[in-house]
Motif scaffolding. Structure first.
Motif, PDB file in Angstrom:
ATOM      1  N   ARG A 269     -39.940 -15.418   3.552  1.00 45.55           N
ATOM      2  CA  ARG A 269     -38.709 -15.039   2.843  1.00 45.55           C
ATOM      3  C   ARG A 269     -37.868 -16.276   2.559  1.00 45.55           C
ATOM      4  O   ARG A 269     -37.569 -17.054   3.460  1.00 45.55           O
ATOM      5  CB  ARG A 269     -37.907 -14.059   3.680  1.00 45.55           C
ATOM      6  CG  ARG A 269     -36.621 -13.652   3.015  1.00 45.55           C
ATOM      7  CD  ARG A 269     -35.872 -12.653   3.844  1.00 45.55           C
ATOM      8  NE  ARG A 269     -34.587 -12.372   3.246  1.00 45.55           N
ATOM      9  CZ  ARG A 269     -33.621 -11.731   3.861  1.00 45.55           C
ATOM     10  NH1 ARG A 269     -33.803 -11.287   5.087  1.00 45.55           N
ATOM     11  NH2 ARG A 269     -32.487 -11.519   3.260  1.00 45.55           N
ATOM     12  N   ASP A 270     -37.468 -16.425   1.315  1.00 39.13           N
ATOM     13  CA  ASP A 270     -36.524 -17.461   0.914  1.00 39.13           C
ATOM     14  C   ASP A 270     -35.157 -16.802   0.852  1.00 39.13           C
ATOM     15  O   ASP A 270     -34.876 -16.017  -0.057  1.00 39.13           O
ATOM     16  CB  ASP A 270     -36.916 -18.039  -0.448  1.00 39.13           C
ATOM     17  CG  ASP A 270     -35.956 -19.110  -0.928  1.00 39.13           C
ATOM     18  OD1 ASP A 270     -34.986 -19.432  -0.203  1.00 39.13           O
ATOM     19  OD2 ASP A 270     -36.161 -19.625  -2.045  1.00 39.13           O
ATOM     20  N   LYS A 271     -34.313 -17.096   1.828  1.00 40.41           N
ATOM     21  CA  LYS A 271     -33.015 -16.421   1.920  1.00 40.41           C
ATOM     22  C   LYS A 271     -32.084 -16.805   0.770  1.00 40.41           C
ATOM     23  O   LYS A 271     -31.196 -16.042   0.417  1.00 40.41           O
ATOM     24  CB  LYS A 271     -32.361 -16.735   3.260  1.00 40.41           C
ATOM     25  CG  LYS A 271     -33.092 -16.104   4.422  1.00 40.41           C
ATOM     26  CD  LYS A 271     -32.393 -16.361   5.724  1.00 40.41           C
ATOM     27  CE  LYS A 271     -33.181 -15.720   6.849  1.00 40.41           C
ATOM     28  NZ  LYS A 271     -32.574 -15.951   8.137  1.00 40.41           N
ATOM     29  N   ASN A 272     -32.268 -17.974   0.195  1.00 36.64           N
ATOM     30  CA  ASN A 272     -31.396 -18.401  -0.904  1.00 36.64           C
ATOM     31  C   ASN A 272     -31.646 -17.590  -2.169  1.00 36.64           C
ATOM     32  O   ASN A 272     -30.717 -17.259  -2.890  1.00 36.64           O
ATOM     33  CB  ASN A 272     -31.590 -19.886  -1.201  1.00 36.64           C
ATOM     34  CG  ASN A 272     -31.163 -20.753  -0.029  1.00 36.64           C
ATOM     35  OD1 ASN A 272     -30.235 -20.415   0.691  1.00 36.64           O
ATOM     36  ND2 ASN A 272     -31.862 -21.843   0.185  1.00 36.64           N
ATOM     37  N   SER A 273     -32.900 -17.285  -2.444  1.00 34.37           N
ATOM     38  CA  SER A 273     -33.219 -16.575  -3.689  1.00 34.37           C
ATOM     39  C   SER A 273     -33.532 -15.092  -3.468  1.00 34.37           C
ATOM     40  O   SER A 273     -33.777 -14.375  -4.423  1.00 34.37           O
ATOM     41  CB  SER A 273     -34.415 -17.235  -4.375  1.00 34.37           C
ATOM     42  OG  SER A 273     -35.582 -17.081  -3.591  1.00 34.37           O
ATOM     43  N   GLU A 274     -33.537 -14.650  -2.199  1.00 33.91           N
ATOM     44  CA  GLU A 274     -33.879 -13.262  -1.871  1.00 33.91           C
ATOM     45  C   GLU A 274     -35.275 -12.893  -2.375  1.00 33.91           C
ATOM     46  O   GLU A 274     -35.503 -11.774  -2.812  1.00 33.91           O
ATOM     47  CB  GLU A 274     -32.822 -12.284  -2.412  1.00 33.91           C
ATOM     48  CG  GLU A 274     -31.483 -12.387  -1.705  1.00 33.91           C
ATOM     49  CD  GLU A 274     -31.540 -12.039  -0.227  1.00 33.91           C
ATOM     50  OE1 GLU A 274     -32.160 -11.030   0.139  1.00 33.91           O
ATOM     51  OE2 GLU A 274     -30.969 -12.799   0.567  1.00 33.91           O
ATOM     52  N   GLN A 275     -36.178 -13.851  -2.329  1.00 35.64           N
ATOM     53  CA  GLN A 275     -37.562 -13.629  -2.721  1.00 35.64           C
ATOM     54  C   GLN A 275     -38.443 -13.638  -1.474  1.00 35.64           C
ATOM     55  O   GLN A 275     -38.194 -14.391  -0.535  1.00 35.64           O
ATOM     56  CB  GLN A 275     -38.060 -14.739  -3.661  1.00 35.64           C
ATOM     57  CG  GLN A 275     -37.321 -14.845  -4.964  1.00 35.64           C
ATOM     58  CD  GLN A 275     -37.694 -13.732  -5.920  1.00 35.64           C
ATOM     59  OE1 GLN A 275     -38.847 -13.347  -6.028  1.00 35.64           O
ATOM     60  NE2 GLN A 275     -36.713 -13.217  -6.620  1.00 35.64           N
TER      61      GLN A 275
ATOM     62  N   ASP B 127     -39.099  -9.572  -5.273  1.00 34.09           N
ATOM     63  CA  ASP B 127     -37.655  -9.767  -5.338  1.00 34.09           C
ATOM     64  C   ASP B 127     -37.013  -8.655  -4.515  1.00 34.09           C
ATOM     65  O   ASP B 127     -37.136  -7.479  -4.859  1.00 34.09           O
ATOM     66  CB  ASP B 127     -37.169  -9.725  -6.787  1.00 34.09           C
ATOM     67  CG  ASP B 127     -35.676  -9.927  -6.869  1.00 34.09           C
ATOM     68  OD1 ASP B 127     -34.949  -8.913  -6.862  1.00 34.09           O
ATOM     69  OD2 ASP B 127     -35.244 -11.089  -6.918  1.00 34.09           O
TER      70      ASP B 127
END
Length: 108
Positions: free
Chosen positions: A63-69, A95
């Protein structure tokens, strides 16, 4: 439910707070529903349910917390075969905001 309770090892609950107990119960109920659905779909499959779950556990997500991906690693052949038997395509990424919106819209 008894079979699911035994399979999921629902009890005893070894959690410290009300919130974690509620989370454990919710997780177990979701697991029970998914297990039931997978059993319905996989009739005639070359894999048993436990083999299918075991093979698919190796699929990692990040999980990329910055992009919510949520990025899904490339599935190996065994995992792809399991997903194909279930009629599911392994996504490259998800997403989270769109996914959550889709879930809520379907349940309204």
């Amino acid at each position: 439910f008894k079979t699911d309770k035994e399979y999921l090892k629902l009890l005893p609950l070894c959690k410290w707070s009300d919130l974690t107990v509620r989370g454990k119960i919710l997780s177990d109920v979701i697991d029970s529903i998914l297990r039931s659905k997978i059993q319905q779909i996989r009739k005639g499959s070359v894999y048993s349910l436990s083999a299918m779950i075991g093979k698919c556990q190796s699929l990692m997500c990040f999980r990329d917390k910055n992009s919510e991906q949520v990025y899904v690693e490339v599935a190996n052949k065994q995992v792809r075969t399991c997903y194909e038997e279930l009629g599911v395509t392994v996504p490259q990424k998800i997403d989270l905001k769109s996914y959550m919106n889709d879930l809520f819209e379907q349940n309204l």
